[in-house]
Design a protein around this motif. Sequence first.
Motif, short mmCIF file in Angstrom:
data_model
loop_
_atom_site.label_atom_id
_atom_site.label_comp_id
_atom_site.label_asym_id
_atom_site.label_seq_id
_atom_site.Cartn_x
_atom_site.Cartn_y
_atom_site.Cartn_z
N GLU A 59 4.80 6.17 -4.51
CA GLU A 59 3.56 5.42 -4.68
C GLU A 59 3.64 4.64 -5.99
O GLU A 59 4.00 5.21 -7.02
CB GLU A 59 2.34 6.35 -4.71
CG GLU A 59 1.04 5.59 -5.01
CD GLU A 59 -0.22 6.47 -4.95
OE1 GLU A 59 -0.10 7.69 -4.76
OE2 GLU A 59 -1.32 5.90 -5.10
N LEU A 61 2.10 2.95 -9.15
CA LEU A 61 0.90 3.14 -9.97
C LEU A 61 1.01 2.25 -11.21
O LEU A 61 2.01 2.31 -11.94
CB LEU A 61 0.75 4.61 -10.35
CG LEU A 61 0.52 5.55 -9.14
CD1 LEU A 61 0.96 6.97 -9.44
CD2 LEU A 61 -0.95 5.50 -8.70
N ASN A 117 -1.68 0.71 -3.95
CA ASN A 117 -3.14 0.85 -3.90
C ASN A 117 -3.81 -0.53 -3.90
O ASN A 117 -3.49 -1.37 -4.73
CB ASN A 117 -3.64 1.63 -5.13
CG ASN A 117 -3.13 3.07 -5.12
OD1 ASN A 117 -3.64 3.91 -4.40
ND2 ASN A 117 -2.10 3.33 -5.91
N SER A 119 -7.53 -2.51 -3.96
CA SER A 119 -8.94 -2.27 -4.27
C SER A 119 -9.82 -2.66 -3.07
O SER A 119 -9.44 -3.52 -2.27
CB SER A 119 -9.36 -3.05 -5.51
OG SER A 119 -9.65 -4.40 -5.19
N GLU A 150 -2.59 1.67 0.42
CA GLU A 150 -3.57 2.74 0.30
C GLU A 150 -4.93 2.12 0.03
O GLU A 150 -5.10 1.38 -0.94
CB GLU A 150 -3.18 3.68 -0.85
CG GLU A 150 -1.84 4.35 -0.60
CD GLU A 150 -1.58 5.54 -1.51
OE1 GLU A 150 -2.43 5.85 -2.39
OE2 GLU A 150 -0.52 6.18 -1.34
N LEU A 152 -9.33 2.76 -0.03
CA LEU A 152 -10.34 3.79 -0.27
C LEU A 152 -11.42 3.72 0.80
O LEU A 152 -11.58 2.70 1.47
CB LEU A 152 -10.98 3.58 -1.65
CG LEU A 152 -10.02 3.76 -2.83
CD1 LEU A 152 -10.61 3.19 -4.11
CD2 LEU A 152 -9.66 5.23 -3.00
N ASP A 180 -6.86 6.77 1.13
CA ASP A 180 -6.65 7.50 -0.12
C ASP A 180 -7.89 8.31 -0.50
O ASP A 180 -9.00 7.98 -0.08
CB ASP A 180 -6.37 6.47 -1.23
CG ASP A 180 -5.58 7.04 -2.39
OD1 ASP A 180 -5.32 8.26 -2.42
OD2 ASP A 180 -5.20 6.25 -3.28
#
Length: 292
Positions: A59, A61, A117, A119, A150, A152, A180
């Motif tokens: 992943e 980050l 990730n 948003s 990923e 949310l 996630d």
Amino acid sequence: RAKEAGKNTFVVYDPVAKTDVTRQRAAIAELESAVRDDELVLHYQPKIELETGRVVGVEALVRWQHTERGLLAPGVFLPLAEGSPLEFELGEWVVRTALRQLAAWRANGLDLTVAVNISPRHIARPEFADFLTTELGRHPDGLAASLELEILEASAEGRLDTVAALMRRIERLGVRFSLDDFGTGYSSLTYFNQLPISTLKIDQGFVRDLFASPNSLDIVEGVIDLAKAIRRPVVAEGVETFEVGLMLRRLGCQYAQGFGIARPMPADEIAPWVTAFASAPDWHDLSRNDLV
Ligand code: C2E
Ligand code: MG
Ligand code: MG
Ligand code: MG
């Protein structure tokens, strides 16, 4: 002060508030140049298959390598970008950088998936699907299949149809999605019918507490069973010890990520880490260790 002044009164001449706004603006401007000058950096955290101990992916980050303040965590600076175009610029930088890294690993014979990730505001923009189409076009065919996004639970709030359509467009490129921090937002189970989500990530809060709180254990077990019922694999994040990994495997969780396996690390440390981990006995022998 604003409170004391009454509900509908804006405090105009407040030196403290003014300084805060000024400071905030300066920080945003600084982050803006950090994105443009490549002061951001991606670290990568390995993800393993619990049954075999095989490293399946990483992943990405984001961190800010700040010239004076050192390496800053995303929790410190991502909020500065939220709600402004900088959020999308930063998000695009992350995707571009992760894709380049994925291609480099691929070229060196390292077969990993890379999870990025995205948003909630970014995934909901039609421009993001366009951007991704263009970026994937710069790379060899098939790279998309190694990219995971990923998102949310908040991503689809109040705009399920729009987000579902955008996600399906992206899925047609070959990219997969995972949900996630599952269990911390307000998601409805209809998400799994409406959105193309292939994987569920259990929030680290539940996983870290696995043995400390009976509730967490029940929740983790319930999420794993739910995932099984809807035929989605589960990733547990926040696996800090071998014992937690053992328990997760016993409960039927397929994948794990956490400090107990590896911390996020710079890209160039991944290949040596994968080699070293291949001979780490514990994580490859979970079934032998399973004495119960
Ligand atoms: P996340 O996506 O849920 O990522 C997992 C976070 O948990 C990471 O923190 C990781 O370092 C940390 N972590 C992993 N294993 C363990 C563990 O065993 N114990 C503990 N205590 N922590 C663990 P990080 O890197 O600080 O990121 C925090 C959050 O910031 C991420 O949560 C994600 O929501 C957001 N984020 C990070 N990078 C990006 C990015 O490029 N774009 C966007 N939009 N968000 C990002
Ligand atoms: Mg994540
Ligand atoms: Mg998470
Ligand atoms: Mg999180």
